[in-house]
Write an enzyme that holds these catalytic residues in place. Structure first.
Site, mmCIF file in Angstrom:
data_model
loop_
_atom_site.group_PDB
_atom_site.id
_atom_site.type_symbol
_atom_site.label_atom_id
_atom_site.label_comp_id
_atom_site.label_asym_id
_atom_site.label_seq_id
_atom_site.Cartn_x
_atom_site.Cartn_y
_atom_site.Cartn_z
ATOM 1 N N SER A 108 -35.995 -18.272 25.505
ATOM 2 C CA SER A 108 -35.369 -17.981 26.796
ATOM 3 C C SER A 108 -35.332 -16.497 27.145
ATOM 4 O O SER A 108 -35.122 -16.145 28.301
ATOM 5 C CB SER A 108 -33.953 -18.557 26.857
ATOM 6 O OG SER A 108 -33.070 -17.803 26.045
ATOM 7 N N LYS A 155 -28.289 -13.852 26.295
ATOM 8 C CA LYS A 155 -28.766 -13.799 27.679
ATOM 9 C C LYS A 155 -28.408 -12.430 28.271
ATOM 10 O O LYS A 155 -27.572 -11.708 27.750
ATOM 11 C CB LYS A 155 -28.094 -14.871 28.556
ATOM 12 C CG LYS A 155 -28.349 -16.306 28.128
ATOM 13 C CD LYS A 155 -29.732 -16.780 28.465
ATOM 14 C CE LYS A 155 -29.944 -18.235 28.134
ATOM 15 N NZ LYS A 155 -30.202 -18.511 26.734
#
Length: 147
Positions: free
Chosen positions: A67, A104
């Site tokens: 990701s 993230k």
């Protein structure tokens, strides 16, 4: 080294070793034409001293997943995480979200928080009051294997 396993990250608690360090040549390594070898001065370099600013608040974690590939964080990379740093917009953070750790990019705007992946195949996550959410630490460095 102590470890803690999560689905997306494996955490490592650093154990400093006194007088640890590898040979270090402080002249810079040319990516173009080589410089004469007699210009090299050998010193000792400790990666702990170079990468860790706050030993009590620093952890390592191994990335699992794709990701964050756009930010240069690939599967199996080792992250250096400092828990003493304040979270800020655009920083890469390790977060605890609904029972699972994730890494993230933080997006903070008008009192709202989003966790943005750096891969278009993954969704942006908007944090709401219903989420169990903690910003666990800020990523300061990434260590990669090149082979």
């Amino acid at each position: 080294m102590k470890t803690l396993q999560s689905q997306n990250l494996t955490f490592f608690i650093p154990e400093p070793v006194e007088d640890a360090g590898a040979n270090f040549f402080d002249t810079g390594i040319s990516a173009g034409f080589p410089s004469p070898a007699d210009d090299f001065k050998e010193q000792r370099l400790s990666l702990d001293e170079e990468l860790v600013k706050n030993k009590e608040a620093t952890f390592y974690a191994r990335v699992s997943g794709q990701s964050m590939i756009g930010a240069g964080l690939d599967d199996n990379d080792l992250l250096v995480i400092d828990r003493s740093l304040e979270p800020e917009n655009n920083k890469i953070a390790v977060c605890f979200l609904d029972g699972e750790f994730t890494v993230k990019r933080l997006r903070v705007e008008k009192g709202e928080v989003w966790l943005q992946p750096e891969n278009p195949n993954y969704p942006i996550i908007k944090i709401t009051e219903e989420n169990d959410f903690v910003i666990w630490g800020i990523v300061t460095n990434v260590i990669k294997k090149l082979y």
